[in-house]
Scaffold this motif. Sequence first.
Motif, PDB file in Angstrom:
ATOM      1  N   LYS A 249     -19.653 -45.920  14.939  1.00  0.00           N
ATOM      2  CA  LYS A 249     -20.527 -47.552  15.289  1.00  0.00           C
ATOM      3  C   LYS A 249     -21.587 -47.615  16.316  1.00  0.00           C
ATOM      4  CE  LYS A 249     -15.354 -48.721  15.120  1.00  0.00           C
ATOM      5  NZ  LYS A 249     -14.766 -49.415  15.698  1.00  0.00           N
ATOM      6  N   GLU A 250     -22.287 -48.861  16.300  1.00  0.00           N
ATOM      7  CA  GLU A 250     -22.675 -49.064  17.163  1.00  0.00           C
ATOM      8  C   GLU A 250     -22.460 -49.062  18.137  1.00  0.00           C
ATOM      9  OE1 GLU A 250     -25.479 -52.277  15.510  1.00  0.00           O
ATOM     10  OE2 GLU A 250     -26.967 -51.261  14.746  1.00  0.00           O
ATOM     11  N   LYS A 251     -23.048 -48.451  19.337  1.00  0.00           N
ATOM     12  CA  LYS A 251     -23.190 -48.811  20.749  1.00  0.00           C
ATOM     13  C   LYS A 251     -24.108 -49.115  21.859  1.00  0.00           C
ATOM     14  CE  LYS A 251     -21.603 -44.021  21.861  1.00  0.00           C
ATOM     15  NZ  LYS A 251     -21.075 -42.931  22.422  1.00  0.00           N
ATOM     16  N   LEU A 252     -23.687 -49.899  22.970  1.00  0.00           N
ATOM     17  CA  LEU A 252     -24.709 -49.701  24.083  1.00  0.00           C
ATOM     18  C   LEU A 252     -25.306 -48.145  24.750  1.00  0.00           C
ATOM     19  CD1 LEU A 252     -23.735 -53.494  25.876  1.00  0.00           C
ATOM     20  CD2 LEU A 252     -25.645 -52.539  24.092  1.00  0.00           C
ATOM     21  N   THR A 253     -26.286 -47.987  25.118  1.00  0.00           N
ATOM     22  CA  THR A 253     -27.068 -46.864  25.343  1.00  0.00           C
ATOM     23  C   THR A 253     -25.886 -46.824  26.702  1.00  0.00           C
ATOM     24  OG1 THR A 253     -28.148 -47.324  26.873  1.00  0.00           O
ATOM     25  CG2 THR A 253     -28.815 -46.762  24.321  1.00  0.00           C
ATOM     26  N   ARG A 254     -25.851 -45.518  27.654  1.00  0.00           N
ATOM     27  CA  ARG A 254     -25.414 -45.792  28.971  1.00  0.00           C
ATOM     28  C   ARG A 254     -26.662 -45.433  29.846  1.00  0.00           C
ATOM     29  NH1 ARG A 254     -25.302 -40.550  30.307  1.00  0.00           N
ATOM     30  NH2 ARG A 254     -25.802 -38.782  28.947  1.00  0.00           N
ATOM     31  N   TYR A 255     -28.077 -45.296  29.709  1.00  0.00           N
ATOM     32  CA  TYR A 255     -28.626 -45.658  30.413  1.00  0.00           C
ATOM     33  C   TYR A 255     -29.605 -47.553  30.509  1.00  0.00           C
ATOM     34  CZ  TYR A 255     -29.427 -41.035  28.221  1.00  0.00           C
ATOM     35  OH  TYR A 255     -28.947 -39.900  28.255  1.00  0.00           O
ATOM     36  N   GLY A 256     -30.626 -46.998  31.500  1.00  0.00           N
ATOM     37  CA  GLY A 256     -31.084 -48.864  31.796  1.00  0.00           C
ATOM     38  C   GLY A 256     -30.124 -49.586  33.118  1.00  0.00           C
ATOM     39  N   ASN A 257     -30.948 -50.230  33.831  1.00  0.00           N
ATOM     40  CA  ASN A 257     -30.925 -50.999  35.158  1.00  0.00           C
ATOM     41  C   ASN A 257     -29.498 -51.720  34.952  1.00  0.00           C
ATOM     42  OD1 ASN A 257     -31.408 -53.114  37.317  1.00  0.00           O
ATOM     43  ND2 ASN A 257     -33.176 -51.459  37.630  1.00  0.00           N
ATOM     44  N   ARG A 258     -28.498 -50.915  35.703  1.00  0.00           N
ATOM     45  CA  ARG A 258     -27.348 -51.660  35.762  1.00  0.00           C
ATOM     46  C   ARG A 258     -27.099 -53.188  36.510  1.00  0.00           C
ATOM     47  NH1 ARG A 258     -23.481 -50.941  39.956  1.00  0.00           N
ATOM     48  NH2 ARG A 258     -25.332 -50.013  41.707  1.00  0.00           N
ATOM     49  N   LYS A 291     -14.926 -60.008  21.816  1.00  0.00           N
ATOM     50  CA  LYS A 291     -16.008 -60.801  22.347  1.00  0.00           C
ATOM     51  C   LYS A 291     -16.950 -60.220  23.319  1.00  0.00           C
ATOM     52  CE  LYS A 291     -14.620 -63.763  26.376  1.00  0.00           C
ATOM     53  NZ  LYS A 291     -14.166 -64.196  27.495  1.00  0.00           N
ATOM     54  N   MET A 292     -16.298 -59.171  23.711  1.00  0.00           N
ATOM     55  CA  MET A 292     -17.308 -57.894  24.140  1.00  0.00           C
ATOM     56  C   MET A 292     -18.566 -57.752  23.425  1.00  0.00           C
ATOM     57  SD  MET A 292     -16.863 -57.995  27.301  1.00  0.00           S
ATOM     58  CE  MET A 292     -17.509 -56.579  28.460  1.00  0.00           C
ATOM     59  N   VAL A 293     -18.644 -57.911  22.802  1.00  0.00           N
ATOM     60  CA  VAL A 293     -20.030 -57.365  21.297  1.00  0.00           C
ATOM     61  C   VAL A 293     -21.006 -58.701  21.264  1.00  0.00           C
ATOM     62  CG1 VAL A 293     -20.856 -56.931  19.255  1.00  0.00           C
ATOM     63  CG2 VAL A 293     -18.801 -55.646  20.318  1.00  0.00           C
ATOM     64  N   ILE A 294     -19.734 -59.802  21.219  1.00  0.00           N
ATOM     65  CA  ILE A 294     -21.003 -61.234  20.785  1.00  0.00           C
ATOM     66  C   ILE A 294     -21.191 -61.279  23.165  1.00  0.00           C
ATOM     67  CG2 ILE A 294     -20.362 -64.114  20.930  1.00  0.00           C
ATOM     68  CD1 ILE A 294     -18.356 -63.267  19.730  1.00  0.00           C
ATOM     69  N   ILE A 295     -20.583 -61.124  23.714  1.00  0.00           N
ATOM     70  CA  ILE A 295     -21.381 -61.300  24.964  1.00  0.00           C
ATOM     71  C   ILE A 295     -22.875 -59.976  24.990  1.00  0.00           C
ATOM     72  CG2 ILE A 295     -21.172 -60.599  27.719  1.00  0.00           C
ATOM     73  CD1 ILE A 295     -17.866 -61.328  27.386  1.00  0.00           C
ATOM     74  N   CYS A 296     -21.929 -59.018  25.604  1.00  0.00           N
ATOM     75  CA  CYS A 296     -23.475 -58.246  25.183  1.00  0.00           C
ATOM     76  C   CYS A 296     -24.820 -58.883  23.624  1.00  0.00           C
ATOM     77  CB  CYS A 296     -23.008 -56.951  24.319  1.00  0.00           C
ATOM     78  SG  CYS A 296     -22.596 -55.379  25.883  1.00  0.00           S
ATOM     79  N   ALA A 297     -24.778 -59.289  22.604  1.00  0.00           N
ATOM     80  CA  ALA A 297     -25.725 -59.690  21.898  1.00  0.00           C
ATOM     81  C   ALA A 297     -26.460 -60.785  22.813  1.00  0.00           C
ATOM     82  CB  ALA A 297     -24.966 -59.974  20.463  1.00  0.00           C
ATOM     83  N   LEU A 298     -25.190 -61.792  23.404  1.00  0.00           N
ATOM     84  CA  LEU A 298     -26.144 -63.063  24.381  1.00  0.00           C
ATOM     85  C   LEU A 298     -26.900 -62.366  25.439  1.00  0.00           C
ATOM     86  CD1 LEU A 298     -23.019 -65.283  24.241  1.00  0.00           C
ATOM     87  CD2 LEU A 298     -25.371 -65.490  23.296  1.00  0.00           C
ATOM     88  N   MET A 299     -26.499 -61.160  26.054  1.00  0.00           N
ATOM     89  CA  MET A 299     -27.342 -60.574  27.066  1.00  0.00           C
ATOM     90  C   MET A 299     -28.615 -60.109  26.497  1.00  0.00           C
ATOM     91  SD  MET A 299     -24.510 -58.537  28.577  1.00  0.00           S
ATOM     92  CE  MET A 299     -24.924 -57.559  29.734  1.00  0.00           C
ATOM     93  N   ARG A 300     -28.745 -59.469  25.508  1.00  0.00           N
ATOM     94  CA  ARG A 300     -30.082 -59.309  24.788  1.00  0.00           C
ATOM     95  C   ARG A 300     -30.493 -59.904  24.622  1.00  0.00           C
ATOM     96  NH1 ARG A 300     -32.312 -57.021  20.619  1.00  0.00           N
ATOM     97  NH2 ARG A 300     -33.591 -55.157  20.631  1.00  0.00           N
ATOM     98  N   LYS A 301     -30.481 -61.106  23.775  1.00  0.00           N
ATOM     99  CA  LYS A 301     -31.062 -62.524  23.363  1.00  0.00           C
ATOM    100  C   LYS A 301     -31.667 -62.872  24.392  1.00  0.00           C
ATOM    101  CE  LYS A 301     -30.363 -66.385  20.442  1.00  0.00           C
ATOM    102  NZ  LYS A 301     -31.280 -66.314  19.808  1.00  0.00           N
ATOM    103  N   LEU A 302     -31.255 -63.133  25.405  1.00  0.00           N
ATOM    104  CA  LEU A 302     -31.794 -63.963  27.169  1.00  0.00           C
ATOM    105  C   LEU A 302     -32.534 -62.838  27.148  1.00  0.00           C
ATOM    106  CD1 LEU A 302     -28.435 -64.628  29.068  1.00  0.00           C
ATOM    107  CD2 LEU A 302     -29.661 -65.788  27.598  1.00  0.00           C
TER     108      LEU A 302
END
Length: 324
Positions: A249-258, A291-302
């Motif tokens: 399954k696709e998942k977000l990386t654990r890297y990046g600016n928290r 719901k959390m997948v949708i929220i993460c998709a919205l974060m990326r969209k923003l």
Amino acid sequence: MRNTVGLDISAETFDAVALIDGQMAYKKFQNNQDGIESLKNWINGQSIEDGQNIYIIMEATGNYYEAVADNLADDYHVSVINPLKIKRYADYRFNRTKTDKQDAKLIAEFGQNALAKDLPKHKRPSENIQSLKRLLSLQNQLKEQLTAQKNRLKAAKDSFVQQIHQKQIDELNQHLQDVDGQIKQTAKADKAIQETAKRLQTIPSVGQTTAIYLTVHLLTAHFKNANHFTAFAGMSPQQKKSGTSVNGKEKLTRYGNRKLRGALFMAAMVAMRQNYFPDFTKRLQKAKKPKMVIICALMRKLLVIAYHLHKNQTDFDPSRYKQA
């Protein structure tokens, strides 16, 4: 082959490996101003006459790297690399050893073998940007303390204890108001910051704090495209897929600016609650995404929208993103 120094940076210390003229040197330093000055002296003692011939390579690990990168940028070619690139390089090299020293060596080797275009030069941010970074960090700390105090108040049974916790909550709220005022004043004093933040606040659900977080990074880092910006924030999904037997399954990386992700999370929650991107959200819901997948998709969209508004110097156009 270029001369490099790889830095593996943590909250308290950083490990340095220098690969210069075929020789390797290693030393550990404290992650503070004294440690950074000691690092400079150590680098200059590696038989190199011109500091600009040394590439200092480090990963974008949270905000631990920022003081080191900013202090070295005037004297050396400093490159801050997305941790995903270093990980992929480690996989390519079949590297299985995991120590701070080995990580620093791996980063230095990446710097030697990378193409010049993959080693962008880090620039020291302006005084106002540095001030905003410190204020945002303080704001985040105060919010964490406020949450902790509210939890303690809920758990308190003694009235005297409750009074003490409430006083601390009131004091923290006052501090947050003061910090918020200082953030506004600092942003207003810098035309580039003020205009960029104002532009980003035209995006539905993006308020002042999120806009400032986005502005700080858009003005101080060079992102080739929107994908690089989302990767920096840790909002690029990864999928493990190989042949017919491996299809993870696709998942977000654990890297990046928290901290940037934290600011985006609240904005995405507002966007979902207010249904600012109905077609986009509806498609995900129709695909039965959680719901959390949708929220993460919205974060990326923003993030993507913010990148393009900054790049094109335009305000948000609702008609353009209505069907997106």
